[in-house]
Design a protein around this motif. Structure first.
Motif, PDB file in Angstrom:
ATOM      1  N   ARG A   9      -8.322 -21.448  56.797  1.00  0.00           N
ATOM      2  CA  ARG A   9      -8.436 -22.087  57.949  1.00  0.00           C
ATOM      3  C   ARG A   9      -8.119 -20.806  59.060  1.00  0.00           C
ATOM      4  O   ARG A   9      -7.586 -20.053  58.676  1.00  0.00           O
ATOM      5  CB  ARG A   9      -7.185 -23.029  57.958  1.00  0.00           C
ATOM      6  CG  ARG A   9      -5.631 -22.754  58.302  1.00  0.00           C
ATOM      7  CD  ARG A   9      -5.225 -21.280  57.355  1.00  0.00           C
ATOM      8  NE  ARG A   9      -3.710 -21.072  57.307  1.00  0.00           N
ATOM      9  CZ  ARG A   9      -3.295 -19.998  58.493  1.00  0.00           C
ATOM     10  NH1 ARG A   9      -3.859 -19.474  59.084  1.00  0.00           N
ATOM     11  NH2 ARG A   9      -1.868 -19.964  58.091  1.00  0.00           N
ATOM     12  N   ALA A  11      -6.345 -20.412  62.677  1.00  0.00           N
ATOM     13  CA  ALA A  11      -5.325 -21.108  63.439  1.00  0.00           C
ATOM     14  C   ALA A  11      -4.921 -20.688  64.551  1.00  0.00           C
ATOM     15  O   ALA A  11      -3.703 -20.211  64.658  1.00  0.00           O
ATOM     16  CB  ALA A  11      -4.323 -21.360  62.331  1.00  0.00           C
ATOM     17  N   PRO A  12      -5.626 -20.537  65.759  1.00  0.00           N
ATOM     18  CA  PRO A  12      -5.329 -19.878  66.714  1.00  0.00           C
ATOM     19  C   PRO A  12      -4.209 -21.000  67.767  1.00  0.00           C
ATOM     20  O   PRO A  12      -4.335 -22.108  67.561  1.00  0.00           O
ATOM     21  CB  PRO A  12      -6.604 -19.904  67.595  1.00  0.00           C
ATOM     22  CG  PRO A  12      -7.437 -21.146  67.070  1.00  0.00           C
ATOM     23  CD  PRO A  12      -7.030 -21.276  65.741  1.00  0.00           C
ATOM     24  N   SER A  13      -3.439 -20.083  68.642  1.00  0.00           N
ATOM     25  CA  SER A  13      -2.718 -20.936  69.551  1.00  0.00           C
ATOM     26  C   SER A  13      -3.373 -21.167  70.984  1.00  0.00           C
ATOM     27  O   SER A  13      -3.764 -19.891  71.357  1.00  0.00           O
ATOM     28  CB  SER A  13      -1.431 -20.070  69.819  1.00  0.00           C
ATOM     29  OG  SER A  13      -0.604 -20.425  68.549  1.00  0.00           O
ATOM     30  N   GLU A  45      -2.574 -24.259  66.939  1.00  0.00           N
ATOM     31  CA  GLU A  45      -0.979 -24.353  66.737  1.00  0.00           C
ATOM     32  C   GLU A  45      -0.705 -24.195  68.060  1.00  0.00           C
ATOM     33  O   GLU A  45      -0.293 -23.176  68.814  1.00  0.00           O
ATOM     34  CB  GLU A  45      -0.953 -22.870  65.885  1.00  0.00           C
ATOM     35  CG  GLU A  45      -1.420 -22.967  64.612  1.00  0.00           C
ATOM     36  CD  GLU A  45      -0.715 -22.244  63.340  1.00  0.00           C
ATOM     37  OE1 GLU A  45      -0.264 -21.089  63.870  1.00  0.00           O
ATOM     38  OE2 GLU A  45      -0.866 -22.713  62.367  1.00  0.00           O
ATOM     39  N   TYR A 202       6.962 -22.084  64.620  1.00  0.00           N
ATOM     40  CA  TYR A 202       5.774 -21.513  63.945  1.00  0.00           C
ATOM     41  C   TYR A 202       6.010 -21.686  62.388  1.00  0.00           C
ATOM     42  O   TYR A 202       5.041 -22.169  61.788  1.00  0.00           O
ATOM     43  CB  TYR A 202       5.219 -20.210  64.522  1.00  0.00           C
ATOM     44  CG  TYR A 202       4.485 -19.484  63.556  1.00  0.00           C
ATOM     45  CD1 TYR A 202       3.114 -19.755  63.222  1.00  0.00           C
ATOM     46  CD2 TYR A 202       4.903 -18.358  62.828  1.00  0.00           C
ATOM     47  CE1 TYR A 202       2.441 -19.307  62.381  1.00  0.00           C
ATOM     48  CE2 TYR A 202       4.234 -17.602  61.888  1.00  0.00           C
ATOM     49  CZ  TYR A 202       2.812 -18.041  61.722  1.00  0.00           C
ATOM     50  OH  TYR A 202       2.089 -17.533  60.816  1.00  0.00           O
ATOM     51  N   VAL A 206       3.564 -24.089  60.171  1.00  0.00           N
ATOM     52  CA  VAL A 206       2.677 -23.327  59.538  1.00  0.00           C
ATOM     53  C   VAL A 206       2.452 -23.485  57.726  1.00  0.00           C
ATOM     54  O   VAL A 206       1.490 -24.046  57.201  1.00  0.00           O
ATOM     55  CB  VAL A 206       2.366 -21.901  59.624  1.00  0.00           C
ATOM     56  CG1 VAL A 206       3.432 -21.041  58.980  1.00  0.00           C
ATOM     57  CG2 VAL A 206       1.139 -21.320  59.484  1.00  0.00           C
ATOM     58  N   ARG A 220      -5.263 -13.677  57.711  1.00  0.00           N
ATOM     59  CA  ARG A 220      -4.728 -13.341  58.956  1.00  0.00           C
ATOM     60  C   ARG A 220      -4.298 -12.225  59.177  1.00  0.00           C
ATOM     61  O   ARG A 220      -4.335 -11.404  58.303  1.00  0.00           O
ATOM     62  CB  ARG A 220      -3.572 -14.559  59.339  1.00  0.00           C
ATOM     63  CG  ARG A 220      -2.246 -14.249  58.330  1.00  0.00           C
ATOM     64  CD  ARG A 220      -1.056 -15.202  58.538  1.00  0.00           C
ATOM     65  NE  ARG A 220      -0.340 -15.124  57.498  1.00  0.00           N
ATOM     66  CZ  ARG A 220       1.070 -15.877  57.187  1.00  0.00           C
ATOM     67  NH1 ARG A 220       0.789 -17.287  57.977  1.00  0.00           N
ATOM     68  NH2 ARG A 220       1.510 -15.733  56.225  1.00  0.00           N
ATOM     69  N   LEU A 224       1.589 -10.680  60.654  1.00  0.00           N
ATOM     70  CA  LEU A 224       2.523 -11.874  60.106  1.00  0.00           C
ATOM     71  C   LEU A 224       2.823 -11.629  58.552  1.00  0.00           C
ATOM     72  O   LEU A 224       3.277 -12.342  57.963  1.00  0.00           O
ATOM     73  CB  LEU A 224       1.372 -13.041  60.169  1.00  0.00           C
ATOM     74  CG  LEU A 224       1.343 -13.550  61.679  1.00  0.00           C
ATOM     75  CD1 LEU A 224       0.294 -14.539  61.981  1.00  0.00           C
ATOM     76  CD2 LEU A 224       2.643 -14.010  62.253  1.00  0.00           C
TER      77      LEU A 224
END
Ligand code: GLU
Length: 287
Positions: A9, A11-13, A45, A202, A206, A220, A224
């Motif tokens: 996936r 998963a941008p904000s 996100e 978050y 997540v 990612r 992170l």
């Protein structure tokens, strides 16, 4: 029996436009999904409803399509699933592993005072000094009834006692060479798992989503990497499976800062408006 295909996936904000760093991460997800014969999902996100906006979401989708990416639909929007996170939050609270915290940042700085060498978490925030940890139930109820808003913090000591200390994950890095990493969740202290302004965080969302969406491989940025320790702890506490992790390097500007909104990284749409083609953009970051 045939194994399920891997699930990845991006998963941008949606709190701004995509820049090259996002494109790099999205393309790495896409490449690994293809290499593994897996599926690619897109997840928005957007738990921070003040900063995340539908027009950014639409722009992200447009930019990703322009880059030549495709993903399965529907796109999961975290803001539509607050109830999923609430269930897990309640689960942790009911087991005595989480507690409400009424402190503002100012309260925390005052509680720490001038104590030198106070430990900070991997994001640079001072570890929580524990002010609200031992508050009695009656006082908690009184404050909530009087309208005080509370964040929810993980009780790290209890969480570690329950999860055991032998936590780790399979890290493939960016060259797909597997190694076992020992998780160090204690570095985060009593981390916030639901914010004062948002009924999740978050970290909690997540891990819940990666499990609900059967994500097998998380690709990612290495910013992170440290958070993964906390994610693994939450996964163990909530009995969720552990994905494989593939943390990649971050794209940086000439001054060495990682590309981000705060350093005013040029957006993909600006590059596009300046006449760059998708092929040129991809080539500029190695795809
Ligand atoms: N939403 C996060 C970000 O935009 C990515 C989270 C993740 O991939 O785990 O930085």
């Amino acid at each position: 029996m045939r194994e399920d295909p891997p699930v990845l996936r991006f998963a941008p904000s949606p709190n701004g436009y995509l820049h090259l760093g996002h494109a790099f991460s999205a393309l790495r997800n896409d490449r690994l999904a293809r290499d593994l014969g897996g599926r690619l999902l897109l997840r928005m996100e957007n738990i921070d409803l003040d900063r995340c906006k539908p027009h950014f979401e639409a722009a992200i989708i447009e930019d990703l399509k322009w880059l030549g990416l495709a993903w399965e639909t529907p796109v999961r929007r975290q803001s539509e699933y607050f109830s999923d996170y609430a269930v897990q939050l309640e689960n942790l609270s009911a087991r005595g592993l989480a507690y409400p915290c009424f402190c503002s940042r100012g309260d925390i700085s005052r509680a720490i005072g001038a104590r030198r060498g106070w430990q900070r978490d991997p994001d640079g925030a001072p570890l929580y000094p524990g002010t609200c940890k031992h508050m009695g139930d009656a006082e908690r109820r009184r404050r909530i009834a009087s309208g005080q808003s509370a964040a929810v913090r993980l009780d790290m000591e209890r969480a570690l006692a329950e999860a055991g200390s032998l936590l780790g994950w399979r890290e493939f890095g960016e060259h797909s060479v597997a190694r076992d990493v020992t998780a160090e969740p204690a570095l985060w202290g009593d981390a916030i798992i639901a914010r004062r302004d948002v009924p999740t965080s978050y970290h909690l969302s997540v891990v819940v989503d990666d499990a609900l969406q059967n994500v097998s491989d998380v690709v990612r940025g290495e910013d992170l990497f440290s958070a993964t320790s906390l994610h693994r702890l939450l996964q163990v506490l909530l009995d969720l499976p552990a994905p494989n992790y593939h943390h990649h390097h971050l794209l940086r500007d000439r001054a060495g800062h990682k590309l981000s909104k705060s350093t005013k990284a040029k957006s993909i749409r600006t590059m596009r408006a300046e006449g760059m083609s998708a092929a040129q953009l991809r080539a500029s970051i190695g795809f």
